[in-house]
Design a protein around this motif. Structure first.
Motif, PDB file in Angstrom:
ATOM      1  N   ILE A   1      24.047  43.399  42.490  1.00 46.01           N
ATOM      2  CA  ILE A   1      25.005  43.493  41.386  1.00 46.01           C
ATOM      3  C   ILE A   1      26.383  43.854  41.925  1.00 46.01           C
ATOM      4  N   SER A   2      26.441  44.855  42.804  1.00 44.24           N
ATOM      5  CA  SER A   2      27.719  45.248  43.397  1.00 44.24           C
ATOM      6  C   SER A   2      28.333  44.106  44.192  1.00 44.24           C
ATOM      7  N   PHE A   3      27.506  43.404  44.949  1.00 45.98           N
ATOM      8  CA  PHE A   3      27.997  42.298  45.768  1.00 45.98           C
ATOM      9  C   PHE A   3      28.608  41.200  44.892  1.00 45.98           C
ATOM     10  N   PHE A   4      27.888  40.808  43.830  1.00 44.91           N
ATOM     11  CA  PHE A   4      28.397  39.723  42.998  1.00 44.91           C
ATOM     12  C   PHE A   4      29.608  40.148  42.160  1.00 44.91           C
TER      13      PHE A   4
ATOM     14  N   VAL B   1      32.232  39.373  44.649  1.00 48.58           N
ATOM     15  CA  VAL B   1      32.445  37.920  44.678  1.00 48.58           C
ATOM     16  C   VAL B   1      33.335  37.520  43.507  1.00 48.58           C
ATOM     17  N   TYR B   2      33.058  38.057  42.339  1.00 44.69           N
ATOM     18  CA  TYR B   2      33.851  37.759  41.146  1.00 44.69           C
ATOM     19  C   TYR B   2      35.318  38.159  41.352  1.00 44.69           C
TER      20      TYR B   2
ATOM     21  N   ASP C   1      36.180  29.355  41.485  1.00 48.30           N
ATOM     22  CA  ASP C   1      35.171  29.368  40.433  1.00 48.30           C
ATOM     23  C   ASP C   1      34.026  30.281  40.863  1.00 48.30           C
ATOM     24  N   HIS C   2      34.054  31.511  40.413  1.00 43.45           N
ATOM     25  CA  HIS C   2      33.042  32.497  40.838  1.00 43.45           C
ATOM     26  C   HIS C   2      31.643  32.087  40.412  1.00 43.45           C
ATOM     27  N   GLU C   3      31.521  31.423  39.260  1.00 38.07           N
ATOM     28  CA  GLU C   3      30.206  31.007  38.774  1.00 38.07           C
ATOM     29  C   GLU C   3      29.582  29.977  39.719  1.00 38.07           C
ATOM     30  N   ALA C   4      30.369  28.988  40.133  1.00 35.76           N
ATOM     31  CA  ALA C   4      29.866  27.956  41.055  1.00 35.76           C
ATOM     32  C   ALA C   4      29.486  28.582  42.399  1.00 35.76           C
ATOM     33  N   ILE C   5      30.321  29.489  42.884  1.00 37.52           N
ATOM     34  CA  ILE C   5      30.052  30.150  44.167  1.00 37.52           C
ATOM     35  C   ILE C   5      28.769  30.966  44.077  1.00 37.52           C
ATOM     36  N   SER C   6      28.647  31.764  43.022  1.00 36.03           N
ATOM     37  CA  SER C   6      27.472  32.626  42.861  1.00 36.03           C
ATOM     38  C   SER C   6      26.193  31.816  42.724  1.00 36.03           C
ATOM     39  N   GLN C   7      26.228  30.752  41.908  1.00 32.04           N
ATOM     40  CA  GLN C   7      25.032  29.925  41.717  1.00 32.04           C
ATOM     41  C   GLN C   7      24.614  29.251  43.023  1.00 32.04           C
TER      42      GLN C   7
ATOM     43  N   GLY D   1      44.506  40.571  49.378  1.00 34.82           N
ATOM     44  CA  GLY D   1      45.212  41.454  48.462  1.00 34.82           C
ATOM     45  C   GLY D   1      44.345  42.297  47.548  1.00 34.82           C
ATOM     46  N   LEU D   2      43.046  42.394  47.821  1.00 30.32           N
ATOM     47  CA  LEU D   2      42.207  43.283  47.012  1.00 30.32           C
ATOM     48  C   LEU D   2      42.325  44.701  47.541  1.00 30.32           C
ATOM     49  N   PRO D   3      42.385  45.660  46.655  1.00 31.28           N
ATOM     50  CA  PRO D   3      42.436  47.057  47.118  1.00 31.28           C
ATOM     51  C   PRO D   3      41.180  47.408  47.917  1.00 31.28           C
ATOM     52  N   GLN D   4      41.372  48.107  49.001  1.00 28.43           N
ATOM     53  CA  GLN D   4      40.262  48.455  49.892  1.00 28.43           C
ATOM     54  C   GLN D   4      39.212  49.306  49.190  1.00 28.43           C
ATOM     55  N   HIS D   5      39.637  50.133  48.256  1.00 30.43           N
ATOM     56  CA  HIS D   5      38.678  51.019  47.592  1.00 30.43           C
ATOM     57  C   HIS D   5      37.615  50.262  46.808  1.00 30.43           C
ATOM     58  N   LEU D   6      37.886  49.027  46.388  1.00 32.62           N
ATOM     59  CA  LEU D   6      36.885  48.267  45.645  1.00 32.62           C
ATOM     60  C   LEU D   6      35.641  48.026  46.483  1.00 32.62           C
ATOM     61  N   LEU D   7      35.844  47.653  47.726  1.00 27.21           N
ATOM     62  CA  LEU D   7      34.710  47.385  48.599  1.00 27.21           C
ATOM     63  C   LEU D   7      34.068  48.685  49.068  1.00 27.21           C
ATOM     64  N   SER D   8      34.879  49.629  49.497  1.00 23.27           N
ATOM     65  CA  SER D   8      34.311  50.841  50.078  1.00 23.27           C
ATOM     66  C   SER D   8      33.621  51.705  49.038  1.00 23.27           C
ATOM     67  N   THR D   9      34.075  51.697  47.779  1.00 23.90           N
ATOM     68  CA  THR D   9      33.440  52.511  46.749  1.00 23.90           C
ATOM     69  C   THR D   9      32.013  52.059  46.499  1.00 23.90           C
ATOM     70  N   ASN D  10      31.801  50.755  46.338  1.00 28.27           N
ATOM     71  CA  ASN D  10      30.448  50.256  46.113  1.00 28.27           C
ATOM     72  C   ASN D  10      29.558  50.524  47.311  1.00 28.27           C
TER      73      ASN D  10
END
Length: 170
Positions: free
Chosen positions: A95-98, A101-102, A111-117, A148-157
């Motif tokens: 869940i955290s990983f996807f 991805v989103y 297209d996150h849906e196409a990538i995830s599927q 450009g994603l904040p680093q805390h998004l990845l490290s928090t999960n």
């Protein structure tokens, strides 16, 4: 894990005059149900796990599940409890990983849906392979910074997942 032998069975043995293994048996049979599809998942389980204190008890429970086409995995009580815990951890990590991805797909206009599927259908996303090398989560942080994603998004999960796993292992 380890509550069946350490807690449940010790209480049964303390208050039940019958002898474990001779007059009664104990099994641990975790369910793998999705909240929205609980009835469907119960009738069509992806796997049946039977943790057994003794073979006779496991045989009786396996006989109840005989009509179900799912793989029946028989093991010790401790292994069955651990399978359930690790399955829960694995699902939380997915869940955290996807979610990541989103966020990345949105930021990049993908297209996150196409990538995830596609990932879920791929051999790596859809099956477990014990030969998969250990993931180096520190390598993902520079990727999130580059787009450009904040680093805390990845490290928090990652931190919360590792904290949960560490607390469970203590």
């Amino acid at each position: 894990p380890f509550t069946m032998r350490g807690k449940v069975m010790s209480l049964i043995e303390r208050y039940c005059p019958m002898k474990l293994g001779d007059e009664y048996g104990v099994c641990y049979n975790p369910g793998f149900l999705r909240a929205v599809h609980a009835s469907e998942d119960f009738l069509n389980p992806p796997i049946i796990v039977i943790g057994e204190a003794d073979k006779r008890s496991g045989d009786m429970l396996a006989e109840l599940y005989a009509p179900f086409p799912a793989l029946c995995f028989r093991t010790s009580l401790k292994n069955a409890e651990t399978i359930k815990c690790f399955s829960n951890f694995y699902n939380a990590m997915k869940i955290s990983f996807f979610k990541e991805v989103y966020l990345i797909a949105q930021k990049c206009g993908l297209d996150h849906e196409a990538i995830s599927q596609a990932m879920l259908k791929s051999s790596l996303g859809g099956t477990f392979q014990s030969s998969i090398p250990k993931v180096a989560p520190h390598l993902a942080v520079p990727v999130s910074l580059r787009i450009g994603l904040p680093q805390h998004l990845l490290s928090t999960n990652l931190d919360s997942t590792l904290t949960s796993l560490t607390l469970w292992l203590r």
